[in-house]
Write a protein that holds these residues in place. Structure first.
Motif, PDB file in Angstrom:
ATOM      1  N   ALA A 234      44.751  29.662  49.859  1.00  0.00           N
ATOM      2  CA  ALA A 234      44.765  30.230  48.513  1.00  0.00           C
ATOM      3  C   ALA A 234      46.144  30.804  48.201  1.00  0.00           C
ATOM      4  O   ALA A 234      46.706  31.542  49.004  1.00  0.00           O
ATOM      5  CB  ALA A 234      43.701  31.315  48.390  1.00  0.00           C
ATOM      6  N   ASP A 235      46.668  30.456  47.043  1.00  0.00           N
ATOM      7  CA  ASP A 235      47.996  30.913  46.619  1.00  0.00           C
ATOM      8  C   ASP A 235      47.817  32.131  45.703  1.00  0.00           C
ATOM      9  O   ASP A 235      47.757  32.011  44.482  1.00  0.00           O
ATOM     10  CB  ASP A 235      48.710  29.779  45.887  1.00  0.00           C
ATOM     11  N   LEU A 236      47.757  33.315  46.296  1.00  0.00           N
ATOM     12  CA  LEU A 236      47.464  34.517  45.522  1.00  0.00           C
ATOM     13  C   LEU A 236      48.595  34.905  44.561  1.00  0.00           C
ATOM     14  O   LEU A 236      48.314  35.285  43.412  1.00  0.00           O
ATOM     15  CB  LEU A 236      47.126  35.679  46.461  1.00  0.00           C
TER      16      LEU A 236
ATOM     17  N   VAL B  51      40.190  32.910  37.885  1.00  0.00           N
ATOM     18  CA  VAL B  51      41.138  32.282  38.797  1.00  0.00           C
ATOM     19  C   VAL B  51      40.755  32.683  40.218  1.00  0.00           C
ATOM     20  O   VAL B  51      40.520  33.863  40.505  1.00  0.00           O
ATOM     21  CB  VAL B  51      42.586  32.711  38.482  1.00  0.00           C
TER      22      VAL B  51
ATOM     23  N   THR C 119      45.954  27.030  43.771  1.00  0.00           N
ATOM     24  CA  THR C 119      45.325  27.923  42.804  1.00  0.00           C
ATOM     25  C   THR C 119      44.260  27.143  42.047  1.00  0.00           C
ATOM     26  O   THR C 119      44.542  26.056  41.526  1.00  0.00           O
ATOM     27  CB  THR C 119      46.360  28.467  41.804  1.00  0.00           C
TER      28      THR C 119
ATOM     29  N   ILE D  24      47.905  23.413  41.524  1.00  0.00           N
ATOM     30  CA  ILE D  24      47.055  24.147  40.576  1.00  0.00           C
ATOM     31  C   ILE D  24      45.978  23.181  40.107  1.00  0.00           C
ATOM     32  O   ILE D  24      46.285  22.066  39.671  1.00  0.00           O
ATOM     33  CB  ILE D  24      47.872  24.685  39.395  1.00  0.00           C
TER      34      ILE D  24
ATOM     35  N   ILE E 292      41.509  27.134  38.915  1.00  0.00           N
ATOM     36  CA  ILE E 292      41.165  27.743  37.634  1.00  0.00           C
ATOM     37  C   ILE E 292      39.756  27.294  37.252  1.00  0.00           C
ATOM     38  O   ILE E 292      39.428  26.107  37.345  1.00  0.00           O
ATOM     39  CB  ILE E 292      42.161  27.315  36.541  1.00  0.00           C
TER      40      ILE E 292
ATOM     41  N   MET F   2      40.848  33.965  43.699  1.00  0.00           N
ATOM     42  CA  MET F   2      41.774  34.868  44.387  1.00  0.00           C
ATOM     43  C   MET F   2      41.165  35.390  45.685  1.00  0.00           C
ATOM     44  O   MET F   2      41.488  36.489  46.139  1.00  0.00           O
ATOM     45  CB  MET F   2      42.154  36.022  43.463  1.00  0.00           C
TER      46      MET F   2
ATOM     47  N   THR G 148      50.727  32.956  42.994  1.00  0.00           N
ATOM     48  CA  THR G 148      50.660  32.050  41.847  1.00  0.00           C
ATOM     49  C   THR G 148      49.395  32.294  41.042  1.00  0.00           C
ATOM     50  O   THR G 148      49.406  32.190  39.806  1.00  0.00           O
ATOM     51  CB  THR G 148      50.731  30.585  42.309  1.00  0.00           C
ATOM     52  N   GLY G 149      48.317  32.640  41.721  1.00  0.00           N
ATOM     53  CA  GLY G 149      47.093  32.987  41.002  1.00  0.00           C
ATOM     54  C   GLY G 149      47.305  34.136  40.040  1.00  0.00           C
ATOM     55  O   GLY G 149      46.821  34.122  38.896  1.00  0.00           O
ATOM     56  N   GLU G 150      48.047  35.151  40.473  1.00  0.00           N
ATOM     57  CA  GLU G 150      48.342  36.281  39.590  1.00  0.00           C
ATOM     58  C   GLU G 150      49.182  35.831  38.399  1.00  0.00           C
ATOM     59  O   GLU G 150      48.969  36.282  37.261  1.00  0.00           O
ATOM     60  CB  GLU G 150      49.081  37.368  40.374  1.00  0.00           C
TER      61      GLU G 150
ATOM     62  N   ALA H  58      40.881  37.686  37.834  1.00  0.00           N
ATOM     63  CA  ALA H  58      40.815  37.187  39.202  1.00  0.00           C
ATOM     64  C   ALA H  58      39.392  37.259  39.725  1.00  0.00           C
ATOM     65  O   ALA H  58      38.641  38.180  39.393  1.00  0.00           O
ATOM     66  CB  ALA H  58      41.746  38.006  40.096  1.00  0.00           C
TER      67      ALA H  58
END
Length: 293
Positions: free
Chosen positions: A85-87, A59, A132, A43, A134, A61, A89-91, A106
């Motif tokens: 991309a870690d979708l 974030v 992810t 992250i 930010i 996405m 974990t992004g959520e 997102a």
């Protein structure tokens, strides 16, 4: 419970992607240690993406993010590196931020920028881990960005590696660009760094090395009132990642963790100080060390 370490990395100029340095060695050593400890993902907060609007945070996405091109680096150094991309974990991160009172959303189209993928390539040259990203907030409020870090701190308990990538001393207006522009030599030091750069660099190290828990949060955010802050940072963007890291590693529980330590440092363009800090450890007593061949 063992918490993952937290890193504040100074990514420096784009040439840090293409040239060898002690900082690059340290980034690789940190990546090797993360993989050896089976991290779930990475992250990151960088320094080149901000969201406009009070309390707005985005974030990344984009399921297949592209890369913004970089200057002074041969494309072979980065074009074929596949970003991951870690979708899911992004959520989760969007949910954590909204739960903490931010207006998080997102961004499904964001293309990654060198401040983050430069670090990922250096840390994990074989394969990008699920990551992810930010955004910052365009108000560049140090306390807001500290609270962003605090909102995602719990993910350290689950095995996520959290990184802020900005700059310890990063004032593009006060760099000396001649050797880089003429000779592609970003490490040329025709003269020593100026006093304001040395003074602020030392203050950053003192804050990381001598403070833990909430004291770290106070020390890092207070640096924006330092007499040399504006000399060291003509714009605030590259310092927000440090405030984010202070939030991630500055809870009351973190008073028991190891203080921050300077793992490596690389001066560029005379006055740009790329300090690399790590807070905490992997719990096995082994220090991360970069060893040059």
């Amino acid at each position: 419970m063992t918490l993952t370490p937290v890193h504040f990395f100074s990514h420096g100029s784009t040439m840090m992607l293409g040239e060898e340095s002690e900082s690059a060695d340290y980034w690789k050593a940190c990546g090797d240690a993360a993989l050896a400890n089976n991290i779930k993902g990475v992250i990151m907060m960088g320094a080149h993406w901000d969201s406009v609007g009070e309390d707005n945070i985005e974030v990344a996405m984009n399921p297949s993010p592209g890369k913004s091109p970089v200057a002074y680096v041969h494309p072979s150094k980065y074009v074929d590196y596949k970003l991951e991309a870690d979708l899911p974990t992004g959520e989760r991160v969007v949910g954590l931020l909204n739960g903490a009172g931010f207006k998080a959303r997102a961004n499904p189209t964001f293309e990654w920028i060198h401040d983050t993928y430069l670090i990922l390539i250096r840390m994990f040259p074989g394969k990008c881990p699920p990551t992810t990203i930010i955004s910052m907030n365009a108000r560049f409020d140090p306390h807001l960005h500290m609270r962003v870090g605090s909102a995602v701190r719990s993910l350290r308990e689950e095995g996520y590696l959290i990184i802020g990538t900005g700059g310890a001393v990063h004032n593009l207006y006060r760099n000396r660009w001649g050797p880089m522009l003429k000779y592609r030599d970003n490490f040329a030091q025709e003269t020593p760094p100026e006093g304001w750069a040395l003074e602020f660099r030392q203050s950053v190290e003192d804050c990381f090395a001598n403070n833990r828990g909430p004291a770290l949060r106070r020390a890092i955010t207070r640096l924006m009132k330092h007499p040399q802050f504006r000399d060291a940072h003509a714009t605030d963007d590259h310092f927000m990642a440090a405030c984010f890291v202070a939030g991630v590693a500055g809870g009351w529980e973190d008073e028991r963790e190891e203080s921050g330590r300077l793992g490596a440092e690389t001066w560029e363009l005379t006055n740009m100080c790329n300090s690399q800090f790590t807070i905490g450890s992997w719990g096995n007593g082994v220090q991360i060390r970069a060893i040059r061949a």
